[in-house]
Design a protein around this motif. Structure first.
Motif, PDB file in Angstrom:
ATOM      1  N   ALA A 155       6.450  10.292   5.965  1.00 32.85           N
ATOM      2  CA  ALA A 155       5.478   9.397   5.322  1.00 32.85           C
ATOM      3  C   ALA A 155       4.289   9.051   6.207  1.00 32.85           C
ATOM      4  O   ALA A 155       3.343   8.426   5.736  1.00 32.85           O
ATOM      5  CB  ALA A 155       6.182   8.101   4.908  1.00 32.85           C
ATOM      6  N   CYS A 156       4.322   9.478   7.462  1.00 31.80           N
ATOM      7  CA  CYS A 156       3.352   8.959   8.431  1.00 31.80           C
ATOM      8  C   CYS A 156       2.290   9.960   8.863  1.00 31.80           C
ATOM      9  O   CYS A 156       1.434   9.628   9.700  1.00 31.80           O
ATOM     10  CB  CYS A 156       4.090   8.459   9.662  1.00 31.80           C
ATOM     11  N   GLY A 157       2.334  11.155   8.350  1.00 35.08           N
ATOM     12  CA  GLY A 157       1.377  12.164   8.787  1.00 35.08           C
ATOM     13  C   GLY A 157       1.484  12.469  10.268  1.00 35.08           C
ATOM     14  O   GLY A 157       0.515  12.862  10.904  1.00 35.08           O
ATOM     15  N   GLY A 158       2.666  12.232  10.848  1.00 33.55           N
ATOM     16  CA  GLY A 158       2.878  12.489  12.269  1.00 33.55           C
ATOM     17  C   GLY A 158       2.302  11.420  13.187  1.00 33.55           C
ATOM     18  O   GLY A 158       2.381  11.554  14.402  1.00 33.55           O
ATOM     19  N   LEU A 179       0.837  -1.204   0.000  1.00 36.98           N
ATOM     20  CA  LEU A 179       0.000   0.000   0.000  1.00 36.98           C
ATOM     21  C   LEU A 179       0.868   1.248   0.000  1.00 36.98           C
ATOM     22  O   LEU A 179       0.603   2.210  -0.721  1.00 36.98           O
ATOM     23  CB  LEU A 179      -0.935   0.002   1.210  1.00 36.98           C
ATOM     24  N   HIS A 180       1.916   1.223   0.817  1.00 36.23           N
ATOM     25  CA  HIS A 180       2.834   2.361   0.875  1.00 36.23           C
ATOM     26  C   HIS A 180       3.494   2.606  -0.486  1.00 36.23           C
ATOM     27  O   HIS A 180       3.541   3.738  -0.969  1.00 36.23           O
ATOM     28  CB  HIS A 180       3.901   2.116   1.944  1.00 36.23           C
ATOM     29  N   LEU A 181       3.991   1.533  -1.103  1.00 35.14           N
ATOM     30  CA  LEU A 181       4.662   1.666  -2.397  1.00 35.14           C
ATOM     31  C   LEU A 181       3.719   2.152  -3.489  1.00 35.14           C
ATOM     32  O   LEU A 181       4.150   2.803  -4.440  1.00 35.14           O
ATOM     33  CB  LEU A 181       5.300   0.343  -2.807  1.00 35.14           C
ATOM     34  N   GLU A 182       2.431   1.831  -3.344  1.00 36.55           N
ATOM     35  CA  GLU A 182       1.439   2.276  -4.330  1.00 36.55           C
ATOM     36  C   GLU A 182       0.949   3.690  -4.059  1.00 36.55           C
ATOM     37  O   GLU A 182       0.083   4.198  -4.766  1.00 36.55           O
ATOM     38  CB  GLU A 182       0.266   1.300  -4.360  1.00 36.55           C
ATOM     39  N   GLY A 183       1.477   4.333  -3.017  1.00 34.16           N
ATOM     40  CA  GLY A 183       1.143   5.725  -2.752  1.00 34.16           C
ATOM     41  C   GLY A 183       0.020   5.949  -1.763  1.00 34.16           C
ATOM     42  O   GLY A 183      -0.421   7.079  -1.575  1.00 34.16           O
ATOM     43  N   ALA A 184      -0.447   4.914  -1.093  1.00 33.16           N
ATOM     44  CA  ALA A 184      -1.540   5.054  -0.130  1.00 33.16           C
ATOM     45  C   ALA A 184      -0.980   5.509   1.216  1.00 33.16           C
ATOM     46  O   ALA A 184      -1.051   4.805   2.210  1.00 33.16           O
ATOM     47  CB  ALA A 184      -2.300   3.736   0.006  1.00 33.16           C
ATOM     48  N   ARG A 185      -0.408   6.695   1.246  1.00 31.93           N
ATOM     49  CA  ARG A 185       0.254   7.210   2.451  1.00 31.93           C
ATOM     50  C   ARG A 185      -0.706   7.420   3.620  1.00 31.93           C
ATOM     51  O   ARG A 185      -0.299   7.355   4.764  1.00 31.93           O
ATOM     52  CB  ARG A 185       0.978   8.525   2.149  1.00 31.93           C
ATOM     53  N   ASP A 186      -1.984   7.661   3.315  1.00 32.16           N
ATOM     54  CA  ASP A 186      -2.928   7.916   4.400  1.00 32.16           C
ATOM     55  C   ASP A 186      -3.179   6.680   5.260  1.00 32.16           C
ATOM     56  O   ASP A 186      -3.739   6.773   6.338  1.00 32.16           O
ATOM     57  CB  ASP A 186      -4.244   8.470   3.864  1.00 32.16           C
TER      58      ASP A 186
END
Length: 177
Positions: free
Chosen positions: A102-105, A18-25
């Protein structure tokens, strides 16, 4: 998120993908990852199944590597990172898979639970050990040698030690905590 055995490794890989696909949220929405007897650094079935068993069990054993003499496989190297740097993404609220901010805090809490190893350096869990389950940056916990699955529900109690990391009272106490 909670996963048992191979499920713990699958969860970690799904989060990586998910992270690699850009789903950072995904990181901002995640509070706890609890992994029960996960195969983060190899499995006992590697020598018996890898290259010898053409089924999915054999292929999975090859991907996970040997619990007794762990050398990262291509799959595990991507998942764990260099010297375990990727084992607990966003545990610090900042970095995931080598990527800062990458974690939004949001700091994600990781817990592993596995059966204690026997003092003579042998293993009571049929598939994983304390070392093969532990993650750098996680709260790595163990249940005692008597904390087995008493239900007999799975395979008539055949894997009661492995399932003890998920179904014993000690494991349940750790999970609830």
């Amino acid at each position: 998120i909670m996963g048992f055995s191979l499920g713990g490794t699958v969860i970690r890989d799904a989060l990586r993908r998910l992270h690699l696909e850009g789903a950072r949220d995904v990181w901002a929405r995640l509070d706890d990852v609890v992994l029960l007897a996960p195969a983060n650094h190899g499995v006992s079935t590697y020598a018996r199944l890898c290259g010898k068993n053409p089924t999915m069990r054999g292929r999975v054993a090859c991907e996970l590597g040997s619990r007794d003499n762990f050398t990262p496989t291509e799959f595990m190297a991507a998942l764990n990172g260099p010297q375990g740097a990727y084992e607990t993404p966003c545990a610090d609220g900042d970095e995931a898979f080598g990527e800062p901010d990458a974690c939004g805090g949001n700091a994600v809490r990781y817990t592993t639970i596995v059966m204690q190893d026997i003092e003579d350096c042998s293993y009571q869990d049929e598939f994983v050990s304390e070392a093969s389950s532990a993650l750098a940056g996680a709260d790595n916990r163990v249940v005692g040698l008597n904390d087995v699955d008493e239900s007999g529900y799975f395979f008539n109690g055949l894997l009661r030690n492995h399932y003890g990391a998920a179904r014993s009272q000690a494991a349940l106490d750790h999970i609830v905590e």
